[in-house]
Design a protein around this motif. Structure first.
Motif, PDB file in Angstrom:
ATOM      1  N   GLY A 209       0.882  -1.327  -0.270  1.00 38.17           N
ATOM      2  CA  GLY A 209       0.060  -0.178  -0.120  1.00 38.17           C
ATOM      3  C   GLY A 209       0.577   1.105   0.508  1.00 38.17           C
ATOM      4  N   GLU A 210       2.220   0.795  -0.322  1.00 40.17           N
ATOM      5  CA  GLU A 210       3.083   2.264  -0.338  1.00 40.17           C
ATOM      6  C   GLU A 210       3.530   2.691  -1.476  1.00 40.17           C
ATOM      7  N   PHE A 211       4.324   3.053  -2.246  1.00 40.14           N
ATOM      8  CA  PHE A 211       4.663   3.161  -3.308  1.00 40.14           C
ATOM      9  C   PHE A 211       6.808   3.682  -2.683  1.00 40.14           C
ATOM     10  N   PRO A 212       7.531   3.235  -3.552  1.00 43.21           N
ATOM     11  CA  PRO A 212       9.242   3.495  -2.858  1.00 43.21           C
ATOM     12  C   PRO A 212       9.397   4.763  -3.028  1.00 43.21           C
ATOM     13  N   THR A 213      10.428   4.920  -1.990  1.00 44.42           N
ATOM     14  CA  THR A 213      11.205   6.677  -2.189  1.00 44.42           C
ATOM     15  C   THR A 213      12.638   5.905  -2.414  1.00 44.42           C
ATOM     16  N   THR A 214      13.132   4.734  -2.388  1.00 36.28           N
ATOM     17  CA  THR A 214      14.523   4.684  -3.154  1.00 36.28           C
ATOM     18  C   THR A 214      14.352   3.183  -3.774  1.00 36.28           C
ATOM     19  N   VAL A 215      14.916   3.315  -5.448  1.00 40.71           N
ATOM     20  CA  VAL A 215      15.162   2.115  -5.830  1.00 40.71           C
ATOM     21  C   VAL A 215      16.626   1.927  -6.238  1.00 40.71           C
ATOM     22  N   SER A 216      17.207   0.159  -6.178  1.00 36.41           N
ATOM     23  CA  SER A 216      18.359   0.342  -6.916  1.00 36.41           C
ATOM     24  C   SER A 216      17.903  -1.180  -7.587  1.00 36.41           C
ATOM     25  N   GLY A 217      19.007  -1.251  -8.686  1.00 38.63           N
ATOM     26  CA  GLY A 217      18.853  -2.439  -9.504  1.00 38.63           C
ATOM     27  C   GLY A 217      19.965  -2.906 -10.588  1.00 38.63           C
ATOM     28  N   ASP A 218      20.335  -3.902 -10.953  1.00 35.67           N
ATOM     29  CA  ASP A 218      21.285  -4.571 -11.575  1.00 35.67           C
ATOM     30  C   ASP A 218      20.973  -5.654 -12.575  1.00 35.67           C
ATOM     31  N   GLY A 219      21.799  -5.888 -13.300  1.00 41.31           N
ATOM     32  CA  GLY A 219      21.155  -6.998 -14.793  1.00 41.31           C
ATOM     33  C   GLY A 219      22.557  -6.835 -15.642  1.00 41.31           C
ATOM     34  N   HIS A 220      22.263  -8.443 -16.221  1.00 37.60           N
ATOM     35  CA  HIS A 220      23.815  -8.467 -17.342  1.00 37.60           C
ATOM     36  C   HIS A 220      22.620  -9.152 -18.158  1.00 37.60           C
ATOM     37  N   ALA A 221      23.262  -9.312 -19.422  1.00 38.01           N
ATOM     38  CA  ALA A 221      22.554 -10.161 -20.337  1.00 38.01           C
ATOM     39  C   ALA A 221      24.055 -10.905 -21.036  1.00 38.01           C
ATOM     40  N   PHE A 222      23.589 -11.802 -20.823  1.00 40.43           N
ATOM     41  CA  PHE A 222      24.341 -13.262 -20.870  1.00 40.43           C
ATOM     42  C   PHE A 222      23.573 -13.520 -22.879  1.00 40.43           C
ATOM     43  N   THR A 347      22.790   2.459 -14.537  1.00 42.52           N
ATOM     44  CA  THR A 347      24.336   3.430 -14.032  1.00 42.52           C
ATOM     45  C   THR A 347      24.660   3.162 -12.796  1.00 42.52           C
ATOM     46  N   LYS A 348      24.234   2.218 -12.051  1.00 44.16           N
ATOM     47  CA  LYS A 348      25.059   1.894 -11.079  1.00 44.16           C
ATOM     48  C   LYS A 348      24.651   2.546  -9.644  1.00 44.16           C
ATOM     49  N   THR A 349      23.167   3.170 -10.026  1.00 46.38           N
ATOM     50  CA  THR A 349      23.306   4.374  -9.162  1.00 46.38           C
ATOM     51  C   THR A 349      22.329   3.538  -8.110  1.00 46.38           C
ATOM     52  N   ILE A 350      21.805   4.152  -6.726  1.00 46.06           N
ATOM     53  CA  ILE A 350      20.516   4.425  -6.008  1.00 46.06           C
ATOM     54  C   ILE A 350      19.417   6.066  -5.971  1.00 46.06           C
TER      55      ILE A 350
END
Length: 355
Positions: A209-222, A347-350
């Motif tokens: 029931g909320e929206f996030p205030t900070t997000v981060s992520g990461d990934g790779h293309a195999f 961008t490898k950021t938060i």
């Protein structure tokens, strides 16, 4: 920012009652369009009058496969015929994501209720414009977040919001697709985060029931084809909410053992969990151990009832029997969050979010 009420028990079940029919037009009968066509054919209160599709042979086969007759097949040059037909009450949009905004706004301005396969548009600003048009026209626009209507996930949302497990501390979703990363239409789906994470971002927000205030992520293309498109085929998104709760969304384009879909909501007073669906429920026990049937192959099988339930909700909204359960802010916020997660991964950021 708090969300509005999400889903009722009624929306997590199939309702096949017979009453007056709603006349619809379906735009597109590709991969997801064929899924929604099955729900339309199955629904006793839908009359499909038009199928808008350039590939006539594919359209004819799709209609024949579900046993629908007397449906007019129209190409996109003849779309005015469909939109000017006053008997058509609603439009189901299953065209490529890049076309959604144009088709959605055209249909709304023609006086039609709109059911749009997610996302409503290719970015959050365009999606918000679509909802502005819907509000101006005083017509419903349903973003098809089918997981909210799932017989397993729907009740988890409601029970989480009702406080059954107390304060929510952590949400974990798993979405591993069976799609071949070299699938020729992959580039039209909007990228790994927009295509895969969007449903689970909405799911996590709906549970808490909320929206996030900070997000981060990461990934790779195999896969090389994915890498060429500067996209990912394996990725993760991390969300932190105002209450302090955390969420992890893990996604993969390829899974060799079936369509892996799981949800966990952990709270101070317990946990709610939704596990995978197998081809059947038989478990074998013998001297070698135990074994279960394979997981269901892909989304058309796994979410068969979810797709029907969301179409049923759309019909009831048109008939005035239910209020739209997915709001403008829900649909736009999910895209905004996913955009931020993708940016964070690249961008490898938060990234901080404000609402």
């Amino acid at each position: 920012m708090k969300l509005k009420p999400i889903i009722s028990d009624e929306m997590a079940t199939v309702n096949s009652g017979v009453s007056e029919k709603v006349t619809l037009a379906l735009f597109g009968v590709g991969r997801i369009g064929s899924v929604h066509l099955k729900s339309i054919a199955r629904h006793l209160r839908i009359h499909l009058k038009y199928l808008v599709e350039e590939a006539v042979d594919i359209a004819k086969k799709a209609l024949n496969d579900v046993g629908l007759e007397h449906v007019s097949i129209v190409n996109f040059k003849g779309v005015s015929q469909v939109l000017e037909d006053k008997s058509v009450q609603g439009v189901v949009v299953c065209t490529p994501t890049s076309t959604h905004q144009k088709v959605v706004t055209q249909a709304l301005r023609a006086g039609k209720a709109v059911f749009c396969e997610k996302p409503v548009a290719h970015n959050s600003e365009a999606a918000d414009e679509c909802y502005k048009v819907a509000e101006e026209c005083k017509l419903p626009l349903l973003c098809a977040f089918h997981k909210r209507f799932d017989p397993t996930f729907g009740p988890i949302i409601k029970r989480s919001r009702d406080g059954e497990i107390g304060q929510i501390r952590y949400i974990k979703t798993t979405l591993r697709d069976t799609m071949d990363p070299s699938f020729p239409g992959l580039s039209t789906l909007g990228g790994c985060f927009l295509d895969l994470a969007l449903h689970d971002v909405d799911l996590a927000c709906a549970c808490i029931g909320e929206f996030p205030t900070t997000v981060s992520g990461d990934g790779h293309a195999f896969a090389k084809d994915i890498e060429k498109n500067k996209d990912f085929d394996q990725a993760i998104a991390n969300l932190k909410f105002p209450s302090g709760a955390l969420a992890t969304i893990e996604m993969s384009r390829f899974c060799n053992y079936g369509y892996d879909q799981r949800l966990e909501v952990f709270g101070i007073e317990g946990m709610l969990s939704g596990s995978n669906v197998h081809d059947n429920h038989v478990v074998a026990f013998n001297s070698s151990g135990t074994s279960q049937p394979k997981l269901q192959a892909s989304f058309p099988e796994r979410y068969l009832e979810s797709y029907y339930n969301e179409m049923d909700h759309f019909v009831k909204v048109i008939q005035g029997k239910e209020k739209l359960c997915i709001s403008r802010i829900d649909a736009v916020a999910a895209i905004k969050i996913v955009e931020a997660c993708e940016k964070a991964a690249k961008t490898k950021t938060i990234i901080d979010l404000t609402w």
